[in-house]
Design a protein around this motif. Structure first.
Motif, mmCIF file in Angstrom:
data_model
loop_
_atom_site.group_PDB
_atom_site.id
_atom_site.type_symbol
_atom_site.label_atom_id
_atom_site.label_comp_id
_atom_site.label_asym_id
_atom_site.label_seq_id
_atom_site.Cartn_x
_atom_site.Cartn_y
_atom_site.Cartn_z
ATOM 1 N N ALA A 67 0.840 -1.205 0.000
ATOM 2 C CA ALA A 67 0.000 0.000 0.000
ATOM 3 C C ALA A 67 0.874 1.253 0.000
ATOM 4 C CB ALA A 67 -0.940 -0.006 1.197
ATOM 5 N N ALA A 68 2.014 1.191 0.680
ATOM 6 C CA ALA A 68 2.918 2.344 0.725
ATOM 7 C C ALA A 68 3.558 2.614 -0.633
ATOM 8 C CB ALA A 68 4.003 2.116 1.776
ATOM 9 N N ALA A 69 3.627 1.619 -1.497
ATOM 10 C CA ALA A 69 4.239 1.778 -2.822
ATOM 11 C C ALA A 69 3.270 2.320 -3.869
ATOM 12 C CB ALA A 69 4.805 0.446 -3.300
ATOM 13 N N VAL A 70 1.971 2.328 -3.573
ATOM 14 C CA VAL A 70 0.994 2.840 -4.537
ATOM 15 C C VAL A 70 1.329 4.298 -4.849
ATOM 16 C CG1 VAL A 70 -1.432 3.412 -4.929
ATOM 17 C CG2 VAL A 70 -0.828 1.240 -3.853
ATOM 18 N N GLY A 71 1.538 4.573 -6.111
ATOM 19 C CA GLY A 71 1.844 5.930 -6.541
ATOM 20 C C GLY A 71 3.302 6.314 -6.422
ATOM 21 N N ASP A 72 4.113 5.426 -5.873
ATOM 22 C CA ASP A 72 5.531 5.725 -5.687
ATOM 23 C C ASP A 72 6.387 4.535 -6.110
ATOM 24 O OD1 ASP A 72 7.619 7.440 -4.999
ATOM 25 O OD2 ASP A 72 7.707 6.680 -2.947
ATOM 26 N N GLN A 73 5.961 3.862 -7.141
ATOM 27 C CA GLN A 73 6.643 2.644 -7.579
ATOM 28 C C GLN A 73 8.087 2.887 -7.996
ATOM 29 O OE1 GLN A 73 3.415 -0.529 -8.207
ATOM 30 N NE2 GLN A 73 4.896 -0.383 -9.788
ATOM 31 N N VAL A 74 8.382 4.064 -8.490
ATOM 32 C CA VAL A 74 9.746 4.343 -8.959
ATOM 33 C C VAL A 74 10.321 5.566 -8.246
ATOM 34 C CG1 VAL A 74 9.557 3.134 -11.175
ATOM 35 C CG2 VAL A 74 8.837 5.506 -10.999
ATOM 36 N N ALA A 75 9.951 5.708 -6.976
ATOM 37 C CA ALA A 75 10.528 6.727 -6.094
ATOM 38 C C ALA A 75 10.403 8.145 -6.649
ATOM 39 C CB ALA A 75 11.982 6.386 -5.791
ATOM 40 N N GLY A 76 9.254 8.452 -7.251
ATOM 41 C CA GLY A 76 8.995 9.807 -7.721
ATOM 42 C C GLY A 76 9.525 10.139 -9.100
ATOM 43 N N ARG A 77 10.260 9.229 -9.712
ATOM 44 C CA ARG A 77 10.769 9.444 -11.071
ATOM 45 C C ARG A 77 9.696 9.099 -12.090
ATOM 46 N NH1 ARG A 77 16.544 9.335 -12.123
ATOM 47 N NH2 ARG A 77 15.792 8.971 -14.219
ATOM 48 N N VAL A 78 9.892 9.547 -13.313
ATOM 49 C CA VAL A 78 9.075 9.027 -14.407
ATOM 50 C C VAL A 78 9.533 7.588 -14.624
ATOM 51 C CG1 VAL A 78 8.574 9.165 -16.870
ATOM 52 C CG2 VAL A 78 8.717 11.267 -15.518
ATOM 53 N N GLY A 79 8.597 6.677 -14.543
ATOM 54 C CA GLY A 79 8.952 5.268 -14.660
ATOM 55 C C GLY A 79 8.229 4.544 -15.766
ATOM 56 N N PHE A 80 7.298 5.227 -16.438
ATOM 57 C CA PHE A 80 6.485 4.596 -17.467
ATOM 58 C C PHE A 80 6.398 5.552 -18.650
ATOM 59 C CE2 PHE A 80 5.204 3.434 -13.205
ATOM 60 C CZ PHE A 80 5.414 2.059 -13.237
ATOM 61 N N PHE A 81 6.358 4.996 -19.837
ATOM 62 C CA PHE A 81 6.475 5.801 -21.048
ATOM 63 C C PHE A 81 5.429 5.333 -22.049
ATOM 64 C CE2 PHE A 81 10.351 5.415 -18.730
ATOM 65 C CZ PHE A 81 10.864 6.702 -18.694
ATOM 66 N N LEU A 82 4.501 6.215 -22.379
ATOM 67 C CA LEU A 82 3.425 5.902 -23.313
ATOM 68 C C LEU A 82 3.665 6.670 -24.604
ATOM 69 C CD1 LEU A 82 0.717 4.505 -23.848
ATOM 70 C CD2 LEU A 82 -0.408 6.522 -22.859
ATOM 71 N N ARG A 83 4.004 5.946 -25.671
ATOM 72 C CA ARG A 83 4.265 6.570 -26.969
ATOM 73 C C ARG A 83 2.999 6.523 -27.799
ATOM 74 N NH1 ARG A 83 8.095 8.903 -29.666
ATOM 75 N NH2 ARG A 83 9.745 8.255 -28.247
ATOM 76 N N VAL A 84 2.670 7.674 -28.409
ATOM 77 C CA VAL A 84 1.492 7.805 -29.265
ATOM 78 C C VAL A 84 1.918 8.366 -30.617
ATOM 79 C CG1 VAL A 84 -0.121 8.087 -27.338
ATOM 80 C CG2 VAL A 84 0.958 10.101 -28.330
ATOM 81 N N ASP A 85 1.129 8.086 -31.635
ATOM 82 C CA ASP A 85 1.424 8.602 -32.982
ATOM 83 C C ASP A 85 1.019 10.066 -33.126
ATOM 84 O OD1 ASP A 85 2.461 6.146 -33.838
ATOM 85 O OD2 ASP A 85 0.474 5.442 -34.460
ATOM 86 N N ASP A 86 -0.068 10.458 -32.459
ATOM 87 C CA ASP A 86 -0.581 11.826 -32.566
ATOM 88 C C ASP A 86 -0.580 12.438 -31.167
ATOM 89 O OD1 ASP A 86 -2.049 14.185 -32.809
ATOM 90 O OD2 ASP A 86 -3.545 13.303 -34.148
ATOM 91 N N PHE A 87 0.508 13.092 -30.821
ATOM 92 C CA PHE A 87 0.686 13.644 -29.483
ATOM 93 C C PHE A 87 -0.412 14.641 -29.139
ATOM 94 C CE2 PHE A 87 2.071 16.735 -26.429
ATOM 95 C CZ PHE A 87 2.709 15.982 -25.454
#
Length: 138
Positions: A67-87
């Motif tokens: 529960a303590a890790a919810v929202g803080d999985q990567v210690a406040g860094r950007v940890g996930f990257f969603l690439r789209v064709d039309d930004f």
């Protein structure tokens, strides 16, 4: 070889499913009953961007440590990257759906980018091709 799944710890399944499917536009690939290692009920929930091979296992927090890790999985860094064709289209759709962006869109050498928060508060990069003018938006 490919990366099949990554786990994302969430507070509750249904709001997380709603965010990823109805807000971000992911596909709900699996949502089936399962059990914890000690036999308690849980769900196996997988979402995935349309056409992608790698999915996200939405894992409901089990216990104080998780529960303590919810929202803080990567210690406040950007940890996930969603690439789209039309930004611009994705940014407008996500903003209209209430997604919280913590940076304004800008152009970098690798493309157009803005940082947003998922339902749990984890930081994600929304990535797309550079804008035609190459100028930063603000």
């Amino acid at each position: 070889m490919h990366l099949e799944l990554i786990a994302l710890i969430v507070a509750e399944y249904d709001p997380a499913i709603d965010f990823f499917v109805n807000v971000l536009g992911f596909d709900l690939v699996e949502d089936v009953p399962s059990t914890t290692n000690d036999g308690r009920p849980k769900r196996w929930v997988v979402v995935r961007p349309p056409g992608a091979r790698t999915g996200i296992l939405l894992a409901q927090a089990d216990g104080e440590r998780q529960a303590a890790a919810v929202g803080d999985q990567v210690a406040g860094r950007v940890g996930f990257f969603l690439r789209v064709d039309d930004f611009d289209s994705a940014y407008a759709r996500m903003t209209a759906a209430g997604v919280e962006f913590v940076t304004v869109p800008r152009d970098e050498a690798y493309g157009r980018i803005a940082v947003f928060l998922d339902i749990a508060g984890n930081r994600w990069d929304l990535l797309g091709p550079s804008s035609p003018s190459g100028a930063s938006a603000g």
